[in-house]
Design a protein around this motif. Sequence first.
Motif, PDB file in Angstrom:
ATOM      1  N   ILE A  37       1.058  -1.143  -0.078  1.00 18.11           N
ATOM      2  CA  ILE A  37       0.089   0.098   0.077  1.00 18.11           C
ATOM      3  C   ILE A  37       0.772   1.359  -0.046  1.00 18.11           C
ATOM      4  O   ILE A  37       0.521   2.193  -0.491  1.00 18.11           O
ATOM      5  N   GLY A  38       2.038   1.291   0.418  1.00 19.16           N
ATOM      6  CA  GLY A  38       2.760   2.362   0.820  1.00 19.16           C
ATOM      7  C   GLY A  38       3.673   2.694  -0.579  1.00 19.16           C
ATOM      8  O   GLY A  38       3.796   1.939  -1.216  1.00 19.16           O
ATOM      9  N   GLU A  39       4.015   3.952  -0.772  1.00 27.27           N
ATOM     10  CA  GLU A  39       4.768   4.029  -1.945  1.00 27.27           C
ATOM     11  C   GLU A  39       6.285   3.754  -1.813  1.00 27.27           C
ATOM     12  O   GLU A  39       6.901   4.089  -0.767  1.00 27.27           O
ATOM     13  N   LEU A  40       6.517   3.019  -2.747  1.00 29.96           N
ATOM     14  CA  LEU A  40       8.110   2.869  -2.690  1.00 29.96           C
ATOM     15  C   LEU A  40       8.980   3.864  -3.083  1.00 29.96           C
ATOM     16  O   LEU A  40       8.857   4.746  -4.082  1.00 29.96           O
ATOM     17  N   LYS A  41       9.984   4.394  -2.130  1.00 28.69           N
ATOM     18  CA  LYS A  41      10.815   5.394  -2.239  1.00 28.69           C
ATOM     19  C   LYS A  41      12.101   5.116  -3.443  1.00 28.69           C
ATOM     20  O   LYS A  41      12.455   3.954  -3.396  1.00 28.69           O
ATOM     21  N   ILE A  48      12.436   1.389   1.190  1.00 31.50           N
ATOM     22  CA  ILE A  48      11.698   1.427   1.989  1.00 31.50           C
ATOM     23  C   ILE A  48      10.328   2.110   1.428  1.00 31.50           C
ATOM     24  O   ILE A  48      10.140   2.742   0.531  1.00 31.50           O
ATOM     25  N   ARG A  49       9.142   1.496   2.153  1.00 33.97           N
ATOM     26  CA  ARG A  49       7.660   2.241   1.698  1.00 33.97           C
ATOM     27  C   ARG A  49       7.522   3.012   2.902  1.00 33.97           C
ATOM     28  O   ARG A  49       7.573   2.921   3.964  1.00 33.97           O
ATOM     29  N   SER A  56      -8.994  14.145   9.649  1.00 31.69           N
ATOM     30  CA  SER A  56      -9.019  15.639  10.025  1.00 31.69           C
ATOM     31  C   SER A  56      -7.856  16.298   9.366  1.00 31.69           C
ATOM     32  O   SER A  56      -7.450  16.308   8.087  1.00 31.69           O
ATOM     33  N   LYS A  57      -6.885  17.135  10.281  1.00 27.69           N
ATOM     34  CA  LYS A  57      -6.023  17.922   9.625  1.00 27.69           C
ATOM     35  C   LYS A  57      -4.743  17.266  10.243  1.00 27.69           C
ATOM     36  O   LYS A  57      -3.654  17.817   9.989  1.00 27.69           O
ATOM     37  N   VAL A  58      -4.719  16.145  10.722  1.00 23.87           N
ATOM     38  CA  VAL A  58      -3.662  15.418  11.224  1.00 23.87           C
ATOM     39  C   VAL A  58      -3.152  14.374  10.218  1.00 23.87           C
ATOM     40  O   VAL A  58      -3.704  13.452   9.452  1.00 23.87           O
ATOM     41  N   GLU A  59      -1.942  14.528   9.703  1.00 28.46           N
ATOM     42  CA  GLU A  59      -1.290  13.659   8.756  1.00 28.46           C
ATOM     43  C   GLU A  59      -0.017  12.979   9.418  1.00 28.46           C
ATOM     44  O   GLU A  59       0.828  13.570   9.771  1.00 28.46           O
ATOM     45  N   PHE A  60       0.131  11.715   9.092  1.00 27.73           N
ATOM     46  CA  PHE A  60       1.293  10.844   9.623  1.00 27.73           C
ATOM     47  C   PHE A  60       1.717  10.043   8.591  1.00 27.73           C
ATOM     48  O   PHE A  60       1.192   9.591   7.539  1.00 27.73           O
ATOM     49  N   LEU A  61       3.220   9.977   8.383  1.00 24.08           N
ATOM     50  CA  LEU A  61       3.793   9.048   7.517  1.00 24.08           C
ATOM     51  C   LEU A  61       4.199   8.038   8.147  1.00 24.08           C
ATOM     52  O   LEU A  61       5.029   8.198   9.424  1.00 24.08           O
ATOM     53  N   SER A  66       8.959  -4.293   3.894  1.00 20.41           N
ATOM     54  CA  SER A  66       8.123  -5.551   3.826  1.00 20.41           C
ATOM     55  C   SER A  66       8.828  -6.455   3.108  1.00 20.41           C
ATOM     56  O   SER A  66       9.395  -6.220   1.946  1.00 20.41           O
ATOM     57  N   THR A  67       8.654  -7.801   3.505  1.00 21.70           N
ATOM     58  CA  THR A  67       9.091  -9.078   2.731  1.00 21.70           C
ATOM     59  C   THR A  67       7.844  -9.864   2.646  1.00 21.70           C
ATOM     60  O   THR A  67       6.746  -9.712   3.173  1.00 21.70           O
ATOM     61  N   GLU A  68       7.896 -11.221   2.212  1.00 16.27           N
ATOM     62  CA  GLU A  68       6.722 -12.012   2.028  1.00 16.27           C
ATOM     63  C   GLU A  68       6.436 -12.616   3.450  1.00 16.27           C
ATOM     64  O   GLU A  68       5.124 -12.665   3.859  1.00 16.27           O
ATOM     65  N   SER A  69       7.255 -12.831   4.322  1.00 16.11           N
ATOM     66  CA  SER A  69       7.059 -13.079   5.680  1.00 16.11           C
ATOM     67  C   SER A  69       7.005 -12.379   6.790  1.00 16.11           C
ATOM     68  O   SER A  69       6.577 -12.628   7.889  1.00 16.11           O
ATOM     69  N   SER A  70       7.387 -10.973   6.532  1.00 16.05           N
ATOM     70  CA  SER A  70       7.323 -10.086   7.837  1.00 16.05           C
ATOM     71  C   SER A  70       7.269  -8.550   7.186  1.00 16.05           C
ATOM     72  O   SER A  70       7.590  -8.222   6.043  1.00 16.05           O
ATOM     73  N   ILE A  71       6.772  -7.848   8.334  1.00 14.70           N
ATOM     74  CA  ILE A  71       6.950  -6.222   7.981  1.00 14.70           C
ATOM     75  C   ILE A  71       7.590  -5.710   9.049  1.00 14.70           C
ATOM     76  O   ILE A  71       7.295  -5.784  10.223  1.00 14.70           O
TER      77      ILE A  71
END
Length: 91
Positions: A37-41, A48-49, A56-61, A66-71
């Motif tokens: 779901i995240g954008e690949l940098k 990194i994604r 509302s007005k709060v935004e977090f990054l 991520s791999t097949e078996s873990s995040i």
Amino acid sequence: MKILQTPTFERKYKKLNRKQLSLINEAIEAIIAEPVIGELKRGDLGSIRVHKVRKSKVEFLVAYWSTESSIQLIDFGSHENFYRDLKRKLK
């Protein structure tokens, strides 16, 4: 799937208030449901994604690997100086 957190992520997560905590938890659930779901940098942060979540007005990054078996959740924060600080942490 295994979910891992860096020490930085854990430390910052413990300091959140209720609104911020619910926002980050929603982002984590979305990442678990769909790891791409995240954008690949590009460049220095090439593996990194980053998933942007806004309410509302709060935004977090939220930065993660991520791999097949873990995040692995690396860090989160507001957009201001986020990528600069992330590069410093990864060196």
